[in-house]
Design a protein around this motif. Structure first.
Motif, PDB file in Angstrom:
ATOM      1  N   PHE A 157       1.372  -1.187  -0.075  1.00 28.11           N
ATOM      2  CA  PHE A 157      -0.126   0.109   0.302  1.00 28.11           C
ATOM      3  C   PHE A 157       0.961   1.739   0.573  1.00 28.11           C
ATOM      4  O   PHE A 157       1.825   0.918  -0.242  1.00 28.11           O
ATOM      5  N   VAL A 158       0.340   2.462  -0.284  1.00 29.81           N
ATOM      6  CA  VAL A 158       1.386   3.333  -0.193  1.00 29.81           C
ATOM      7  C   VAL A 158       0.785   4.449   0.972  1.00 29.81           C
ATOM      8  O   VAL A 158      -0.253   4.753   1.673  1.00 29.81           O
ATOM      9  N   ILE A 159       1.445   4.283   1.687  1.00 28.10           N
ATOM     10  CA  ILE A 159       0.929   4.939   3.788  1.00 28.10           C
ATOM     11  C   ILE A 159       2.194   6.502   3.018  1.00 28.10           C
ATOM     12  O   ILE A 159       2.663   6.999   2.469  1.00 28.10           O
ATOM     13  N   THR A 160       0.555   7.601   3.559  1.00 29.11           N
ATOM     14  CA  THR A 160       1.184   9.015   4.087  1.00 29.11           C
ATOM     15  C   THR A 160       1.314   9.143   5.004  1.00 29.11           C
ATOM     16  O   THR A 160       0.176   8.451   5.622  1.00 29.11           O
ATOM     17  N   PRO A 161       2.012  10.365   5.362  1.00 32.57           N
ATOM     18  CA  PRO A 161       2.406  10.701   6.595  1.00 32.57           C
ATOM     19  C   PRO A 161       0.615  10.999   7.007  1.00 32.57           C
ATOM     20  O   PRO A 161       0.987  10.994   8.672  1.00 32.57           O
ATOM     21  N   GLU A 162       0.128  11.512   6.551  1.00 30.84           N
ATOM     22  CA  GLU A 162      -1.348  12.261   7.003  1.00 30.84           C
ATOM     23  C   GLU A 162      -2.724  11.156   7.678  1.00 30.84           C
ATOM     24  O   GLU A 162      -3.203  11.224   8.082  1.00 30.84           O
ATOM     25  N   PHE A 163      -2.650  10.692   6.807  1.00 30.68           N
ATOM     26  CA  PHE A 163      -3.726   9.722   6.619  1.00 30.68           C
ATOM     27  C   PHE A 163      -3.442   7.781   6.844  1.00 30.68           C
ATOM     28  O   PHE A 163      -4.264   7.079   6.838  1.00 30.68           O
ATOM     29  N   GLY A 164      -1.934   7.414   6.774  1.00 28.55           N
ATOM     30  CA  GLY A 164      -1.282   6.543   7.086  1.00 28.55           C
ATOM     31  C   GLY A 164      -2.185   5.831   5.428  1.00 28.55           C
ATOM     32  O   GLY A 164      -2.250   5.761   4.603  1.00 28.55           O
ATOM     33  N   SER A 165      -2.259   4.587   5.574  1.00 30.77           N
ATOM     34  CA  SER A 165      -2.430   3.635   3.874  1.00 30.77           C
ATOM     35  C   SER A 165      -4.025   3.967   4.186  1.00 30.77           C
ATOM     36  O   SER A 165      -4.402   3.328   2.648  1.00 30.77           O
ATOM     37  N   TYR A 166      -4.853   4.716   4.357  1.00 30.06           N
ATOM     38  CA  TYR A 166      -6.259   4.681   4.377  1.00 30.06           C
ATOM     39  C   TYR A 166      -6.845   5.290   3.010  1.00 30.06           C
ATOM     40  O   TYR A 166      -7.523   6.568   3.078  1.00 30.06           O
ATOM     41  N   VAL A 167      -6.239   5.581   1.725  1.00 32.85           N
ATOM     42  CA  VAL A 167      -6.314   6.508   1.005  1.00 32.85           C
ATOM     43  C   VAL A 167      -6.738   5.089  -0.340  1.00 32.85           C
ATOM     44  O   VAL A 167      -6.585   5.124  -1.157  1.00 32.85           O
ATOM     45  N   TYR A 168      -7.705   6.181  -0.965  1.00 33.01           N
ATOM     46  CA  TYR A 168      -7.653   6.092  -2.444  1.00 33.01           C
ATOM     47  C   TYR A 168      -7.131   6.874  -3.119  1.00 33.01           C
ATOM     48  O   TYR A 168      -6.634   8.667  -2.849  1.00 33.01           O
ATOM     49  N   LEU A 169      -6.406   6.918  -4.385  1.00 35.47           N
ATOM     50  CA  LEU A 169      -5.462   6.966  -5.440  1.00 35.47           C
ATOM     51  C   LEU A 169      -6.074   7.305  -6.142  1.00 35.47           C
ATOM     52  O   LEU A 169      -6.854   6.289  -6.739  1.00 35.47           O
ATOM     53  N   GLY A 170      -6.189   8.116  -7.263  1.00 31.96           N
ATOM     54  CA  GLY A 170      -6.000   8.671  -8.703  1.00 31.96           C
ATOM     55  C   GLY A 170      -5.140   9.300  -9.411  1.00 31.96           C
ATOM     56  O   GLY A 170      -4.599   9.747  -8.534  1.00 31.96           O
TER      57      GLY A 170
END
Length: 382
Positions: A157-170
């Motif tokens: 998964f892609v892990i963001t500093p702000e939201f962890g990996s709970y993100v949808y990507l486009g």
């Protein structure tokens, strides 16, 4: 055209339409991904759901010859289910993975990307673009990683500093030469919790996934589920969150920022028994708006049968017997027979024996024999 000024205007606009993170990268070849995809292909780790050739998946200019840059976006989704209904042995419930909570994310992200495109079209003559969400040729993960949305973690998964990996990507390929952003530093370190916790060992090594063993993939297949995975699936009817749930970067991450993504507890943690006899019309009415319905009713019903077997829910045996005897689909008949055997009631074994005499489909007969083996195992241990 001042590309930097336009970039800042677009970033400001994105916040007004519900884009949680936006970053930019070049339309250069994804060389590292290309090598990884070749390795995936050689090792037969692909799911079969991938779109396009390796070149199309790694060379943006193959998809849009005028490509100059790529805009990457991320939207955070919830990780906790408010007022989650309880599951019991006789009224068991299944579970859809978090990425399938709320409205189908493909629709939500397409809406945001369309609004961004309309914003740019008003300001740039000759603007061209191509947007993708998950089902396009480009790897959402590779684009997000290079654009600085987050880093590509060991759980794939892609892990963001702000939201962890709970993100949808486009992403959106454009002919505007936006200045690229810097990638985010990988901070998995020596942690291997996701690899160690994967129920099926699908995470071969950091960042490499054998999709053929991944429960998220297996729950979407339409054939008989291989024996070795049946006890691993638990009550999952679609997808798997284990490698996200154990990740330290996701601790405390739970964002309810978008109304469309709010989960309906009765949809994402549904009662299993009603799923067994649900018509196509009923299935679409209840589950049609979530992304987990994209493969149709059959995989969800098969998984529901396996989950009922996992719970050993004796109250479901009459329904399972009816499926085994009457359902026109071999996968459903056979899986029902296996689950009846797993639950372990004498009348269930008797029903399997009676059905076996009439069954003509070889694979279904094999499943019936597997169901009867549970009776033998029970007799040997009691």
């Amino acid at each position: 055209m001042d590309a930097e000024k336009l970039k800042q205007e677009l970033i400001a606009y994105s916040k007004t339409i519900g884009v949680d993170k936006i970053r930019f990268t070049t339309a250069d070849v994804f060389q590292e991904l290309k090598e990884r995809l070749k390795q995936q292909q050689e090792n037969n780790y692909q799911s079969g759901f991938e779109k396009g050739t390796i070149e199309e998946r790694t060379e943006p200019k193959k998809l849009m010859p005028s490509a100059k840059s790529i805009i990457a976006i991320a939207l955070a989704y919830p990780s906790r289910l408010p007022n989650a209904p309880k599951s019991t042995k006789e009224e068991p419930r299944g579970l859809f993975c978090r990425a399938s909570w709320g409205m189908d994310y493909h629709e939500v992200l397409r809406d945001r990307l369309n609004k961004l495109a309309a914003f740019l079209a008003e300001r740039v003559d000759g603007f061209t673009y191509r947007s993708m969400v998950d089902t396009g040729e480009l790897s959402d993960r590779a684009v997000a990683e290079r654009a600085g949305i987050g880093f590509s973690a060991k759980n794939s998964f892609v892990i963001t500093p702000e939201f962890g990996s709970y993100v949808y990507l486009g992403e959106m390929i454009t002919n505007i030469p936006f200045l690229p952003d810097e990638p985010v530093e990988d901070s998995c370190g020596t942690c291997t919790k996701c690899i160690d916790s994967c129920p099926t060992g699908a995470l071969v090594q950091g960042g490499q996934l054998n999709a053929q063993r991944c429960i998220a993939y297996l729950t979407q297949t339409k054939d008989f589920l291989p024996d070795e995975f049946r006890s691993k699936i638990g009550n999952r009817v679609y997808g798997c969150d284990t490698c996200q749930l154990v990740c330290p970067k996701n601790k405390g991450m739970d964002f309810h920022l978008h109304e469309e993504m709010e989960p309906d507890p009765e949809i994402v943690k549904p009662l299993l028994k009603p799923l067994l006899k649900m018509s196509n019309k009923e299935f679409k009415a209840k589950f049609g708006l979530i992304s987990g319905s994209w493969r149709g009713k059959k995989p969800i019903q098969r998984n529901a049968i396996l989950a009922i077997g996992h719970y050993k829910s004796t109250s479901a045996v009459p329904d399972l017997i009816e499926l085994m005897e009457q359902d026109p689909r071999p996968v459903i008949r056979g899986t029902a027979a296996w689950a009846i055997g797993k639950i372990g009631l004498p009348e269930g074994y008797e029903a399997i024996r009676n059905a076996l005499v009439k069954e003509r489909e070889e694979q279904v007969r094999e499943e019936m024999e597997k169901g009867l083996q549970f009776e033998q195992q029970y007799a040997e241990t009691h």
